[in-house]
Design a protein around this motif. Structure first.
Motif, PDB file in Angstrom:
ATOM      1  N   LEU A 106     -34.841  10.521 -24.641  1.00  0.00           N
ATOM      2  CA  LEU A 106     -34.163  10.746 -25.914  1.00  0.00           C
ATOM      3  C   LEU A 106     -35.100  11.320 -26.962  1.00  0.00           C
ATOM      4  CD1 LEU A 106     -31.986   7.516 -26.222  1.00  0.00           C
ATOM      5  CD2 LEU A 106     -31.249   9.784 -25.506  1.00  0.00           C
ATOM      6  N   ARG A 107     -36.374  10.978 -26.881  1.00  0.00           N
ATOM      7  CA  ARG A 107     -37.333  11.423 -27.896  1.00  0.00           C
ATOM      8  C   ARG A 107     -37.580  12.913 -27.843  1.00  0.00           C
ATOM      9  NH1 ARG A 107     -41.679   7.044 -26.033  1.00  0.00           N
ATOM     10  NH2 ARG A 107     -40.837   7.877 -24.083  1.00  0.00           N
ATOM     11  N   GLN A 108     -37.254  13.548 -26.734  1.00  0.00           N
ATOM     12  CA  GLN A 108     -37.497  14.976 -26.566  1.00  0.00           C
ATOM     13  C   GLN A 108     -36.236  15.817 -26.788  1.00  0.00           C
ATOM     14  OE1 GLN A 108     -40.658  15.880 -26.196  1.00  0.00           O
ATOM     15  NE2 GLN A 108     -41.148  13.691 -26.180  1.00  0.00           N
ATOM     16  N   GLN A 109     -35.111  15.185 -27.044  1.00  0.00           N
ATOM     17  CA  GLN A 109     -33.858  15.923 -27.179  1.00  0.00           C
ATOM     18  C   GLN A 109     -33.560  16.248 -28.644  1.00  0.00           C
ATOM     19  OE1 GLN A 109     -30.889  13.514 -25.288  1.00  0.00           O
ATOM     20  NE2 GLN A 109     -31.730  13.790 -23.241  1.00  0.00           N
ATOM     21  N   PRO A 110     -32.937  17.405 -28.894  1.00  0.00           N
ATOM     22  CA  PRO A 110     -32.525  17.707 -30.270  1.00  0.00           C
ATOM     23  C   PRO A 110     -31.465  16.721 -30.731  1.00  0.00           C
ATOM     24  CG  PRO A 110     -31.602  19.295 -28.726  1.00  0.00           C
ATOM     25  CD  PRO A 110     -32.590  18.471 -27.947  1.00  0.00           C
ATOM     26  N   ILE A 111     -31.471  16.413 -32.018  1.00  0.00           N
ATOM     27  CA  ILE A 111     -30.543  15.428 -32.564  1.00  0.00           C
ATOM     28  C   ILE A 111     -29.664  16.106 -33.606  1.00  0.00           C
ATOM     29  CG2 ILE A 111     -30.346  13.312 -33.924  1.00  0.00           C
ATOM     30  CD1 ILE A 111     -32.916  12.357 -32.528  1.00  0.00           C
ATOM     31  N   GLU A 112     -28.370  15.917 -33.456  1.00  0.00           N
ATOM     32  CA  GLU A 112     -27.397  16.503 -34.367  1.00  0.00           C
ATOM     33  C   GLU A 112     -26.664  15.395 -35.120  1.00  0.00           C
ATOM     34  OE1 GLU A 112     -24.824  19.049 -32.154  1.00  0.00           O
ATOM     35  OE2 GLU A 112     -26.447  20.409 -31.517  1.00  0.00           O
ATOM     36  N   ILE A 113     -26.333  15.678 -36.384  1.00  0.00           N
ATOM     37  CA  ILE A 113     -25.589  14.743 -37.215  1.00  0.00           C
ATOM     38  C   ILE A 113     -24.163  15.244 -37.344  1.00  0.00           C
ATOM     39  CG2 ILE A 113     -25.461  13.557 -39.441  1.00  0.00           C
ATOM     40  CD1 ILE A 113     -28.045  12.963 -37.918  1.00  0.00           C
ATOM     41  N   ARG A 114     -23.207  14.354 -37.124  1.00  0.00           N
ATOM     42  CA  ARG A 114     -21.812  14.759 -37.337  1.00  0.00           C
ATOM     43  C   ARG A 114     -21.024  13.588 -37.914  1.00  0.00           C
ATOM     44  NH1 ARG A 114     -17.816  13.366 -33.496  1.00  0.00           N
ATOM     45  NH2 ARG A 114     -18.610  12.245 -31.658  1.00  0.00           N
ATOM     46  N   GLN A 115     -19.945  13.930 -38.552  1.00  0.00           N
ATOM     47  CA  GLN A 115     -19.083  12.920 -39.142  1.00  0.00           C
ATOM     48  C   GLN A 115     -18.006  12.528 -38.145  1.00  0.00           C
ATOM     49  OE1 GLN A 115     -17.550  14.093 -42.921  1.00  0.00           O
ATOM     50  NE2 GLN A 115     -16.377  12.219 -43.241  1.00  0.00           N
ATOM     51  N   LEU A 116     -17.796  11.241 -37.987  1.00  0.00           N
ATOM     52  CA  LEU A 116     -16.756  10.757 -37.085  1.00  0.00           C
ATOM     53  C   LEU A 116     -15.414  10.749 -37.796  1.00  0.00           C
ATOM     54  CD1 LEU A 116     -18.331   7.682 -35.281  1.00  0.00           C
ATOM     55  CD2 LEU A 116     -17.897   9.931 -34.313  1.00  0.00           C
ATOM     56  N   GLY A 117     -14.356  10.751 -37.010  1.00  0.00           N
ATOM     57  CA  GLY A 117     -13.041  10.499 -37.558  1.00  0.00           C
ATOM     58  C   GLY A 117     -12.819   9.001 -37.655  1.00  0.00           C
ATOM     59  N   LYS A 118     -11.584   8.614 -37.792  1.00  0.00           N
ATOM     60  CA  LYS A 118     -11.267   7.192 -37.850  1.00  0.00           C
ATOM     61  C   LYS A 118     -11.432   6.564 -36.466  1.00  0.00           C
ATOM     62  CE  LYS A 118      -8.067   7.987 -41.675  1.00  0.00           C
ATOM     63  NZ  LYS A 118      -6.673   7.914 -42.159  1.00  0.00           N
ATOM     64  N   LYS A 119     -11.494   5.243 -36.433  1.00  0.00           N
ATOM     65  CA  LYS A 119     -11.674   4.487 -35.188  1.00  0.00           C
ATOM     66  C   LYS A 119     -13.055   4.752 -34.575  1.00  0.00           C
ATOM     67  CE  LYS A 119      -7.506   2.812 -35.375  1.00  0.00           C
ATOM     68  NZ  LYS A 119      -7.259   1.394 -35.719  1.00  0.00           N
ATOM     69  N   THR A 120     -14.042   4.098 -35.142  1.00  0.00           N
ATOM     70  CA  THR A 120     -15.419   4.258 -34.688  1.00  0.00           C
ATOM     71  C   THR A 120     -15.591   3.684 -33.283  1.00  0.00           C
ATOM     72  OG1 THR A 120     -16.125   4.028 -36.966  1.00  0.00           O
ATOM     73  CG2 THR A 120     -17.808   3.785 -35.287  1.00  0.00           C
ATOM     74  N   PRO A 121     -16.206   4.423 -32.357  1.00  0.00           N
ATOM     75  CA  PRO A 121     -16.373   3.931 -30.983  1.00  0.00           C
ATOM     76  C   PRO A 121     -17.377   2.787 -30.887  1.00  0.00           C
ATOM     77  CG  PRO A 121     -17.517   6.017 -31.275  1.00  0.00           C
ATOM     78  CD  PRO A 121     -16.716   5.787 -32.540  1.00  0.00           C
ATOM     79  N   GLY A 122     -17.253   2.022 -29.810  1.00  0.00           N
ATOM     80  CA  GLY A 122     -18.115   0.861 -29.620  1.00  0.00           C
ATOM     81  C   GLY A 122     -19.580   1.199 -29.497  1.00  0.00           C
ATOM     82  N   GLU A 123     -19.912   2.407 -29.042  1.00  0.00           N
ATOM     83  CA  GLU A 123     -21.323   2.754 -28.888  1.00  0.00           C
ATOM     84  C   GLU A 123     -22.042   2.786 -30.235  1.00  0.00           C
ATOM     85  OE1 GLU A 123     -21.972   6.718 -27.351  1.00  0.00           O
ATOM     86  OE2 GLU A 123     -19.979   7.319 -28.013  1.00  0.00           O
ATOM     87  N   VAL A 124     -21.295   2.983 -31.329  1.00  0.00           N
ATOM     88  CA  VAL A 124     -21.902   2.930 -32.658  1.00  0.00           C
ATOM     89  C   VAL A 124     -22.372   1.511 -32.956  1.00  0.00           C
ATOM     90  CG1 VAL A 124     -21.429   3.125 -35.132  1.00  0.00           C
ATOM     91  CG2 VAL A 124     -20.652   4.912 -33.566  1.00  0.00           C
TER      92      VAL A 124
END
Length: 219
Positions: free
Chosen positions: A4-22
């Protein structure tokens, strides 16, 4: 397994109903935590408390489109790139606070259910009560939770997530508000314009700080 430390990281806004992985990534980000250590019987119980309490708070935001996530993008498979949530910033907008009666009851029921077998419950609820009484009444953006997976901490993920929420608050000319129980967070938030507004101290319990940031005018 991709690093994970070597991968690009993108920021995005979620819609409603946040998934459990959050919820999962936030529990990893906060562990260990002074307040939840105070509640927990042991380290395993602490991690369980973090996940269950965060699930209750995140569920309370499901009617609002105000959660941002950081995703590590693995493009090694070409067009079949995969994404993994490595951080999240969970906010409540001005219309989300104060909570209506129904939301307040539901949140309290979920919290009591989780904390019913925790240690130091009476003292802990005194902390929560003081936090509630100090919460500002004027319109503001409330940062409920902010965290990044320990594997990507130090890569600016928290800053990028924080800036996403602050930008919306600035666009509306509104302050941001948060609570933190980790002393090291005071400097982090201070660099982004937050100042301590109150210190919550209950004998025998960890200290909690409230912080507020005034809106920045558009350049």
């Amino acid at each position: 397994m991709p690093d994970l430390r070597q991968q690009p990281i993108e920021i995005r806004q979620l819609g409603k109903k946040t998934p459990g992985e959050v919820v999962s990534v936030l529990a990893r980000a906060f562990y260990p935590d002074p307040v939840f250590s105070f509640f927990a019987h042991d380290r395993l119980h602490e991690y369980s408390l973090l996940a269950k309490i965060f699930q209750a708070f995140v569920a309370d935001t499901d009617n609002f489109d105000t959660t941002w996530v950081a995703e590590a993008v693995d493009g090694s498979a070409g067009q079949d790139s995969t994404r993994q949530v490595v951080g999240a910033g969970v906010w409540l907008p001005p219309e989300g606070m104060p909570r209506g009666t129904g939301r307040e009851i539901m949140l309290n029921v979920r919290a009591v259910r989780v904390l019913s077998r925790a240690r130091n419950r009476v003292t802990g609820f005194k902390i929560l009560d003081k936090m509630d009484k100090l919460h500002p009444h004027e319109p503001h953006w409330y940062l409920l939770l902010l965290g990044a997976d320990p594997l990507v901490q130090g890569k600016g993920v928290g800053t990028r997530l924080l800036q996403a929420g602050m930008a919306r608050a600035d666009a509306q000319g509104l302050p941001c508000y948060l609570e933190t129980q980790k002393p090291e967070n005071l400097a982090f938030y201070g660099r982004h314009g937050f100042a301590v507004t109150n210190t919550i101290e209950v004998p025998g319990a960890p200290t909690v700080w409230t912080m507020q940031r005034e809106p920045k005018p558009a350049l």
